[in-house]
Enzyme design. Sequence first.
Site, PDB file in Angstrom:
ATOM      1  N   HIS A  61       0.845  -1.203   0.000  1.00  0.00           N
ATOM      2  CA  HIS A  61       0.000   0.000   0.000  1.00  0.00           C
ATOM      3  C   HIS A  61       0.877   1.249   0.000  1.00  0.00           C
ATOM      4  CE1 HIS A  61      -3.866   2.000   1.788  1.00  0.00           C
ATOM      5  NE2 HIS A  61      -3.168   2.877   1.096  1.00  0.00           N
ATOM      6  N   HIS A  63       1.405   5.248  -2.042  1.00  0.00           N
ATOM      7  CA  HIS A  63       0.910   6.257  -2.986  1.00  0.00           C
ATOM      8  C   HIS A  63       2.114   6.913  -3.651  1.00  0.00           C
ATOM      9  CE1 HIS A  63      -3.182   5.964  -1.273  1.00  0.00           C
ATOM     10  NE2 HIS A  63      -2.511   5.680  -0.160  1.00  0.00           N
ATOM     11  N   LEU A  64       2.284   6.636  -4.948  1.00  0.00           N
ATOM     12  CA  LEU A  64       3.419   7.215  -5.669  1.00  0.00           C
ATOM     13  C   LEU A  64       2.995   8.488  -6.410  1.00  0.00           C
ATOM     14  CD1 LEU A  64       5.215   3.991  -6.947  1.00  0.00           C
ATOM     15  CD2 LEU A  64       5.429   5.184  -4.764  1.00  0.00           C
ATOM     16  N   ASP A 306       1.461   2.704   3.733  1.00  0.00           N
ATOM     17  CA  ASP A 306       0.529   3.754   3.320  1.00  0.00           C
ATOM     18  C   ASP A 306       1.308   5.051   3.056  1.00  0.00           C
ATOM     19  OD1 ASP A 306      -1.763   5.133   2.659  1.00  0.00           O
ATOM     20  OD2 ASP A 306      -2.360   5.505   4.733  1.00  0.00           O
TER      21      ASP A 306
END
Lengths: 430, 325
Positions: A61, A63-64, A306
């Site tokens: 999990h 976020h790029l 995350d």
Amino acid sequence: MRRLLIRGGRVIDPGAGTDQAADVLIEDGRIVAVAPSLAPDGAGIVDARGLVVAPGFVDPHAHLCEPGWEHRETIATGALAAAAGGYTTVCAMPDTDPVVDDPASVGFIVAAGRRARGARVYPAAAVSVGRKGEQLTEFGEVVEAGAVAVTDVGRSIRSSKLMRLALEYALAFDVPVLAQPEDADLARGGVMHEGVMSTRLGLRGKPAAAEEIGAARDLALAEATGGRLHLQRVSTAAAADLLRRARERGVRVTAEVTPHHLLLSHELVAGYGTEFKVDPPLRTPHDIEVLCAALEDGTIDSIATDHAPRTYDEKEQAFDDAPFGVVGFETAFAILHTRLVLEGRIALPTLLARMSTGPAVAMGLPGGSLGPGERADLVLIDPLAEWTIDAAAFLSKCRNTPFGGIQVKGRVMRTLVDGDTVWKVPAETH
Amino acid sequence: MIRSATTLGKDLIGLEPLSREQIEVILDTAEPFKEISERRIKKVPVLRGKTIVNLFFEASTRTRISFEFAEKRLSADTVNIGAVGSSVSKGETLVDTARNLEAMRIDMVVMRHWSAGAASFLAARIPSNVINAGDGAHEHPTQGLLDILTLRDHFGRLEGLKVCIVGDVLHSRVARSNIFGLVTLGAKVAVCGPRTLLPAGIEDLGVRVFGRVEEAIEWADALNVLRLQLERMQDGFVPSLREYNRVFGVSHERLEWAPRELLILHPGPMNRGVEIDSDVADGPHSVILRQVTNGVAIRMAVLYLLAGGSPDLAEAAKSGKGVRP
């Protein structure tokens, strides 16, 4: 033939359940042998004396932020920051702009991931078109294009019917449905955990019951459909208990927890610090206790960062107005090793399992094992190295960490993907 | 005993962090300032040369005007900035707004903002004194102080006094400031309202909870009746204003059941016929207008103390005889 010998380390393979003093021999990017005193036979040598050698970490999990939010992170900066934290595989979440919900956008992530140096990048695609919770995306096509999971990440799928259909439809393609357990109506508008602290601060709370209800629904649907469910970012004791009981009944479910939910409680919000604004919110010390126990016994099999980069300007606002999220790649291992392993809460091999084997199995990806023939995705760790977390030194584009300035013990020294060193601790700091 | 002039520190963000002594200093300092507003010429030179910005991101009539009177009666120069028609509406951040004001060499900012925590956020980032005039549902410390001053005026004591806050505690910064201040001062505090409008864990702040207003009336020495905003019905917290008035409204008939005479406070603006009936609001036990009068004195005291004025010299400072902060 490219050959590399990683010599003299403590080799921990959670996939095989072994923990031994051994060498690791790599040929053409694959592990060929793990045994004491292997002969170099002309191989390049990496001196691993005093280091732990383990499978590279797998983040289910992250976020790029690309496409659409490149001021926060790009696939290139994210992959390298991940490698700096010992990650060799990350699942890129589809909440980009545009949303990753069709083969072309999946293909973009795959291609950008191949160009990037550092961790491997695998895209997850949205469950519903535009993450709107209305119509399923074309699972077959996005999986064919390279998606390894489907998720409306960060948003619970409001319609139980759509959630059921997603779990059923995904069965044909054998990908997990990653779900945020939350009753959206009950949680709406909340910016922290609902309790005496939110009452004192005058901030709107998300009740723990919202997560419990969401988890109960998602688990019931997984049980009814036989679908492959992965619960994202479990933050409450109640959800962990439901998870434990579901697993006992044989429900096909995996689950993740973040380092911040394992270590930080809602009391930290007292000064309105936006570095503590995360979703789901930081919960109570009791929740933390139960989550740690669930991690230890395997009820929760995966640790997810995350990783959610937010710029200084975005976080430099009043608490209500700032976005949720913390960066996680470059601190996850050190902070968990310091606070959980060294304080005797969990054993080092267990932590390594939850950071590699667990998420690899949950996402259906290679990794998490050092068996012969496996890709040589490895992390070398100095368990005794003492250092201070310095956000200014992050390779991520953003610095929004709740752990800045904290003294930690245990450091990722080198990360290898396909047997190539993709990151190494800078010489001056070591 | 000369009490420290820097008693309060740089800012007034809320009553929660204040000690009993700090709150009492403010209340005591307000006493001599009450008289100024009764004079024919309502002005003393205490803050002459000080520049104060009233920065109101949310609409306010009573609080803004009360602060402005307090500032002007102390001879400060004041500027009012509202969210509409200022750079705030053009997307400027709170920090940039404040820093620009700072660059114009101001001394104090009085701020109201819709976000809880906005006041402490600002205070940590500028060297000027910051006075919180309401931040989201967090605190409204000068309202809490003026309520407490009004109670002390009437009862002569706060220790052991039973005060019940009635209504929408969930969304109320006034309720929080009253609870924190009164508990610190040794009063007994209760809240009463539909459970939908009482926040989670409220008991842990040291207050009793009454589910029915009749029980609160039987228990209390004073009721502080909160405004019920009309949006609360639209949001479903209460089914109807009519029922709210029938079940939780403070009416003359209900007060007749009280074993003792109850003092009635309301921070305003009132919804007559919803949370409070007119015969109570305008009745003999209402001190609602006294609260408004005390508001100016409390704000004068806070401005004076934050500007570095000594509490023991407030009386002398009024006459302007060589005593300026």
